[in-house]
Design an enzyme around this catalytic site. Structure first.
Site, PDB file in Angstrom:
ATOM      1  N   CYS A 127       0.799  -1.341   0.063  1.00 55.88           N
ATOM      2  CA  CYS A 127      -0.161  -0.137  -0.049  1.00 55.88           C
ATOM      3  C   CYS A 127       0.969   1.356   0.055  1.00 55.88           C
ATOM      4  O   CYS A 127       2.039   1.227  -0.177  1.00 55.88           O
ATOM      5  CB  CYS A 127      -0.946  -0.131   1.235  1.00 55.88           C
ATOM      6  SG  CYS A 127      -0.219   0.006   3.060  1.00 55.88           S
ATOM      7  N   ASN A 138       2.188   1.535   4.448  1.00 55.40           N
ATOM      8  CA  ASN A 138       2.794   0.402   4.931  1.00 55.40           C
ATOM      9  C   ASN A 138       2.464   0.277   6.528  1.00 55.40           C
ATOM     10  O   ASN A 138       2.965  -0.554   7.312  1.00 55.40           O
ATOM     11  CB  ASN A 138       3.949  -0.056   4.826  1.00 55.40           C
ATOM     12  CG  ASN A 138       4.326  -1.585   5.148  1.00 55.40           C
ATOM     13  OD1 ASN A 138       5.440  -1.835   5.449  1.00 55.40           O
ATOM     14  ND2 ASN A 138       3.214  -2.497   5.223  1.00 55.40           N
ATOM     15  N   CYS A 148      -1.456   0.757   7.256  1.00 53.63           N
ATOM     16  CA  CYS A 148      -3.025   0.535   7.619  1.00 53.63           C
ATOM     17  C   CYS A 148      -3.333  -0.880   6.705  1.00 53.63           C
ATOM     18  O   CYS A 148      -3.542  -1.724   7.217  1.00 53.63           O
ATOM     19  CB  CYS A 148      -3.948   1.811   6.975  1.00 53.63           C
ATOM     20  SG  CYS A 148      -3.581   3.359   8.075  1.00 53.63           S
ATOM     21  N   ARG A 149      -3.370  -0.656   5.564  1.00 56.48           N
ATOM     22  CA  ARG A 149      -3.840  -1.966   4.586  1.00 56.48           C
ATOM     23  C   ARG A 149      -3.092  -2.826   4.508  1.00 56.48           C
ATOM     24  O   ARG A 149      -3.317  -4.040   4.913  1.00 56.48           O
ATOM     25  CB  ARG A 149      -4.387  -1.117   3.209  1.00 56.48           C
ATOM     26  CG  ARG A 149      -5.609  -0.002   3.497  1.00 56.48           C
ATOM     27  CD  ARG A 149      -5.788   0.346   2.390  1.00 56.48           C
ATOM     28  NE  ARG A 149      -4.622   1.460   1.930  1.00 56.48           N
ATOM     29  CZ  ARG A 149      -4.493   2.271   0.729  1.00 56.48           C
ATOM     30  NH1 ARG A 149      -5.397   1.912  -0.229  1.00 56.48           N
ATOM     31  NH2 ARG A 149      -3.211   2.950   0.474  1.00 56.48           N
ATOM     32  N   SER A 150      -1.829  -2.688   3.994  1.00 56.85           N
ATOM     33  CA  SER A 150      -0.988  -3.770   3.582  1.00 56.85           C
ATOM     34  C   SER A 150      -0.582  -4.603   4.809  1.00 56.85           C
ATOM     35  O   SER A 150      -0.567  -6.010   4.718  1.00 56.85           O
ATOM     36  CB  SER A 150       0.367  -3.544   2.666  1.00 56.85           C
ATOM     37  OG  SER A 150       1.070  -2.724   3.128  1.00 56.85           O
ATOM     38  N   ASP A 160      -8.291   3.849   1.489  1.00 51.69           N
ATOM     39  CA  ASP A 160      -7.553   4.318   2.395  1.00 51.69           C
ATOM     40  C   ASP A 160      -8.280   4.576   3.847  1.00 51.69           C
ATOM     41  O   ASP A 160      -8.501   5.480   3.765  1.00 51.69           O
ATOM     42  CB  ASP A 160      -6.534   5.159   1.784  1.00 51.69           C
ATOM     43  CG  ASP A 160      -5.287   5.056   2.672  1.00 51.69           C
ATOM     44  OD1 ASP A 160      -5.227   4.537   3.869  1.00 51.69           O
ATOM     45  OD2 ASP A 160      -4.153   5.411   2.057  1.00 51.69           O
TER      46      ASP A 160
END
Ligand code: 4NP
Length: 156
Positions: free
Chosen positions: A8, A11, A13-15, A125
């Site tokens: 993401c 690095n 939150c999402r990934s 996001d």
């Protein structure tokens, strides 16, 4: 050994959420020995930091381990080393393709492209939306479909 890298922007939150969820799914299927799983950001602002509080809270709520996960920035070597490089959104995908150039690299695609009936193709996001619950559900779904695809492709 199948090497999977989630990517993401920051690095945090999402990934890292995808890394923890995918690890959990792989573990529950007893396939840990077959996988290397990691995550990275296209940006470098948060290098060394643990996941965002919102990501930590949603993973804790679902009893998913995220210990040891720290932010790092993607390298050109990652693109050559990992078999599946999984972007969270179109912006990440564009940056990865630019970084890859004409070099021979692993498969690069978006997580939600593995979910054929998904209305969304980008994971929003939560750093900006604040909606970690929605992101958790999308990433769970994406990771389940990704794992099924990899199992078929690799005969696992
Ligand atoms: P992520 O979210 O890409 O899901 O980790 C973000 C984290 C930090 C920033 C942007 C997005 N930032 O601009 O610092």
């Amino acid at each position: 050994m199948v090497k999977v890298l989630f990517v993401c922007l920051g690095n945090i939150c999402r990934s890292p959420m995808a890394e923890a969820i995918f690890r959990d799914l792989v573990k529950k299927e007893g396939l840990e020995e077959n996988f290397v799983i990691d995550s990275a950001g296209t940006g470098n602002w948060h290098v060394g930091k643990p996941p965002h509080r919102g990501t930590q809270e949603i993973l804790q709520k679902h009893a998913i381990d995220f210990s040891g996960i720290r932010a790092r920035q993607i390298s050109e070597e990652d693109l050559r080393t990992f078999d599946y490089i999984i972007a969270m959104d179109m912006e990440n995908l564009g940056n990865l393709r630019r970084l890859a150039g004409y070099n021979k690299v692993g498969f690069i695609g978006r997580l939600l492209d593995f979910v054929l009936d998904s209305d969304l193709t980008d994971v929003p996001d939560p750093y900006y939306t604040g909606n970690f619950e929605e992101v958790y559900e999308l990433i769970q779904k994406g990771c389940r479909h990704l794992l099924e695809t990899i199992k078929k492709e690799k005969g696992l």
